[in-house]
Write an enzyme that holds these catalytic residues in place. Sequence first.
Site, PDB file in Angstrom:
ATOM      1  N   ASP A 119       0.820  -1.191   0.026  1.00  0.00           N
ATOM      2  CA  ASP A 119       0.205   0.185   0.024  1.00  0.00           C
ATOM      3  C   ASP A 119       1.382   1.030  -0.078  1.00  0.00           C
ATOM      4  OD1 ASP A 119       0.258  -1.074   2.835  1.00  0.00           O
ATOM      5  OD2 ASP A 119       0.252   0.880   3.229  1.00  0.00           O
ATOM      6  N   ASP A 163       0.627   3.349   2.331  1.00  0.00           N
ATOM      7  CA  ASP A 163       0.719   4.223   3.904  1.00  0.00           C
ATOM      8  C   ASP A 163      -0.470   5.249   3.286  1.00  0.00           C
ATOM      9  OD1 ASP A 163       1.692   4.422   6.440  1.00  0.00           O
ATOM     10  OD2 ASP A 163       2.484   5.910   6.420  1.00  0.00           O
TER      11      ASP A 163
END
Length: 298
Positions: free
Chosen positions: A212, A214
Amino acid sequence: MENREERAIGVIGGSGIYRLEGLEGRREIHLETPFGKPSDVFVEGWVGQRRCVFLARHGRYHSILPHEINYRANIWGMKKLGVEFLISVSAVGSMREEICPGDLVFPDQLFDRTRQRPSSFFGEGVVAHVSFGDPFCMDLLELLYRKALELGYRSHRGGTYLCIEGPQFSTKAESRIYRQWGVDVIGMTNLQEAKLAREAEICMATVALVTDYDCWHQEEGEVNVESVLEVMRANVEKAQRLILEVVGEISGERSCGCGRSLDGAIMTPREAIPAQTYQRLSLLIEKYFQNSQESLGE
Ligand SMILES: [Zn+2]
């Protein structure tokens, strides 16, 4: 344990990797260490001629939080089982636009934002300071990176892994500040593993699987466990394949300095080390206190 002193390759699997595929002659090894219980049983097996030892970092049912992991027991167990090379597979968040979910990163630096986690085998009467300027084994890192490219995986050589305490993900303020610091990926587990592997004279490198962006990224919104696990599942296959390929290529004597990292690092003279401490750490330090020439040489 005498019969398992032969050299092995260790793999620590993080989120999503609770088992190493492709191991022949699999068997479980239960270990107690001077530092307590490891995360789970060690699973030993063979990839061709190479002996491998696998450990699920969070336990096979993913029941141990990052700060609850007994890193010392985990790395000690690897050392006890003859591991010289340790591949740490870890899910991370990306702190840069160009490092995308699904990419592989092979960090060459670490930044510590953990708190109050035991990070050393030493203490209790024996002091040692190992070098940690280059926290990973560059030889192992290069091998992993080269293989990942050969397999056609989007990969990044080097970068700074920032290790946070967790278990919560970062706030946006934290995430923005970390980006200003110039870090590349963020995770919760690698700092202690790298420090302890260095003290145990094990070559270690990380395969960071980007799950991802973040929470700094505009499209990302809040990081949530469900979306992270989805990308993670897609990454696991890559990591499994990469490890099997790399294990087949590791051979011969180590030419890096990892195997001698305690040389000159132990400050306490032998006679001042409490007997109990010496006994407990003999697996790591004994070779530096033997008088024979070959133990000092190598
Ligand atoms: Zn090394």
